[in-house]
Design a protein around this motif. Sequence first.
Motif, mmCIF file in Angstrom:
data_model
loop_
_atom_site.group_PDB
_atom_site.id
_atom_site.type_symbol
_atom_site.label_atom_id
_atom_site.label_comp_id
_atom_site.label_asym_id
_atom_site.label_seq_id
_atom_site.Cartn_x
_atom_site.Cartn_y
_atom_site.Cartn_z
ATOM 1 N N UNK A 70 0.804 -1.226 0.000
ATOM 2 C CA UNK A 70 0.000 0.000 0.000
ATOM 3 C C UNK A 70 0.834 1.272 0.000
ATOM 4 N N UNK A 71 1.872 1.315 0.824
ATOM 5 C CA UNK A 71 2.636 2.555 0.957
ATOM 6 C C UNK A 71 3.466 2.896 -0.286
ATOM 7 N N UNK A 72 3.590 1.921 -1.196
ATOM 8 C CA UNK A 72 4.318 2.154 -2.457
ATOM 9 C C UNK A 72 3.378 2.279 -3.654
ATOM 10 N N UNK A 73 2.123 1.934 -3.462
ATOM 11 C CA UNK A 73 1.158 1.935 -4.558
ATOM 12 C C UNK A 73 0.986 3.339 -5.137
ATOM 13 N N UNK B 263 3.771 7.405 -5.975
ATOM 14 C CA UNK B 263 3.686 6.557 -4.778
ATOM 15 C C UNK B 263 3.055 7.333 -3.629
ATOM 16 N N UNK B 264 2.103 6.718 -2.952
ATOM 17 C CA UNK B 264 1.312 7.466 -1.974
ATOM 18 C C UNK B 264 2.164 8.043 -0.851
ATOM 19 N N UNK B 265 3.230 7.363 -0.459
ATOM 20 C CA UNK B 265 4.077 7.883 0.613
ATOM 21 C C UNK B 265 4.758 9.186 0.225
ATOM 22 N N UNK B 266 4.941 9.410 -1.078
ATOM 23 C CA UNK B 266 5.600 10.635 -1.539
ATOM 24 C C UNK B 266 4.812 11.882 -1.158
ATOM 25 N N UNK B 267 3.477 11.759 -1.066
ATOM 26 C CA UNK B 267 2.655 12.912 -0.697
ATOM 27 C C UNK B 267 2.966 13.365 0.734
ATOM 28 N N UNK C 178 7.813 16.513 17.871
ATOM 29 C CA UNK C 178 7.755 15.473 16.846
ATOM 30 C C UNK C 178 6.355 15.461 16.230
ATOM 31 N N UNK C 179 6.320 15.321 14.914
ATOM 32 C CA UNK C 179 5.030 15.193 14.222
ATOM 33 C C UNK C 179 5.015 13.883 13.451
ATOM 34 N N UNK C 180 4.191 12.966 13.912
ATOM 35 C CA UNK C 180 3.982 11.718 13.175
ATOM 36 C C UNK C 180 2.974 12.004 12.062
ATOM 37 N N UNK C 181 3.390 11.740 10.826
ATOM 38 C CA UNK C 181 2.504 11.909 9.676
ATOM 39 C C UNK C 181 2.329 10.549 9.014
ATOM 40 N N UNK C 182 1.110 10.109 8.863
ATOM 41 C CA UNK C 182 0.897 8.798 8.252
ATOM 42 C C UNK C 182 1.228 8.825 6.762
ATOM 43 N N UNK C 183 1.697 7.695 6.225
ATOM 44 C CA UNK C 183 2.115 7.665 4.818
ATOM 45 C C UNK C 183 0.954 7.611 3.832
ATOM 46 N N UNK C 184 -0.259 7.460 4.345
ATOM 47 C CA UNK C 184 -1.432 7.395 3.463
ATOM 48 C C UNK C 184 -2.357 8.568 3.748
ATOM 49 N N UNK D 171 -10.992 16.449 3.193
ATOM 50 C CA UNK D 171 -9.554 16.177 3.305
ATOM 51 C C UNK D 171 -9.263 14.893 4.072
ATOM 52 N N UNK D 172 -10.310 14.127 4.364
ATOM 53 C CA UNK D 172 -10.131 12.922 5.181
ATOM 54 C C UNK D 172 -10.698 11.713 4.454
ATOM 55 N N UNK D 173 -9.908 10.637 4.421
ATOM 56 C CA UNK D 173 -10.384 9.382 3.864
ATOM 57 C C UNK D 173 -9.530 8.243 4.408
ATOM 58 N N UNK D 174 -10.136 7.362 5.195
ATOM 59 C CA UNK D 174 -9.424 6.150 5.591
ATOM 60 C C UNK D 174 -9.105 5.359 4.336
ATOM 61 N N UNK D 175 -7.906 4.795 4.264
ATOM 62 C CA UNK D 175 -7.535 4.009 3.083
ATOM 63 C C UNK D 175 -7.139 2.619 3.549
#
Length: 227
Positions: free
Chosen positions: A19-22, A28-32, A100-106, A205-209
């Motif tokens: 998923x994180x590379x799709x 690739x979604x992680x690039x965002x 620290x800011x945790x940012x999800x890859x999706x 701006x929100x969507x569970x993936x």
Amino acid sequence: MKKVAIIPARGGSKRIPRKNLKLFCGIPIIAYSIRLALQCEIFDMVVVSSDDEEILDLSKKYGAHLAIKRSEALSGDNVATLPVIANVISTLQLKSKDMVCCIYPTAPLLETQYILEGFKLLQERSDKNYAFSAVEFDSSPFRGFCIQDEVLTLLFPQYQLFRSQDLRKVYHDAGGFYWGYAQSFLEERRIFEKDSIPVILPRMLVQDIDTLDDWNLAEIKYKIKYA
């Protein structure tokens, strides 16, 4: 005081393989998430934590300052986010008051202004541990019900006769970002408590993936947003 963005990105994913590379709208979604952190222009370092070499290599390609190989013990399906972030903080030897800011890859729909708002709110409230993204439920959970053995049971029967506009607004985690002090993450303090500040995001701006249907909906939102 350092400000560090940490993007936790496992290689394994059951429902959406890799998923994180799709590719999401061609990238690739992680690039965002990496680009988003860089565009905030406040982070001393943008770090990706992964057990997957391909993710680590790709992260560097898209501008991550550091890509840290995660141990197998922190790469299982049931490993929570907090210990992963704590591990990166320990590896970087951050000080207790570093932020620290945790940012999800999706989180391709997320915008910089909300990350910056979370940072500002947490700075202003020294009594708080975290600031995180949240969103209002699409439909009120006070109207929710369960079905068991073909029998419907209301979760909150006391609200059955209320008009929807008279019900209290209810929010949930938007799964975008979590600002916190390094010490809060190291101690694995719970995020969804009274010592946290929610930053409310627009629903667009929100969507569970988690499924391919979720993925398709997120792409539709993204295309509408940038049409």
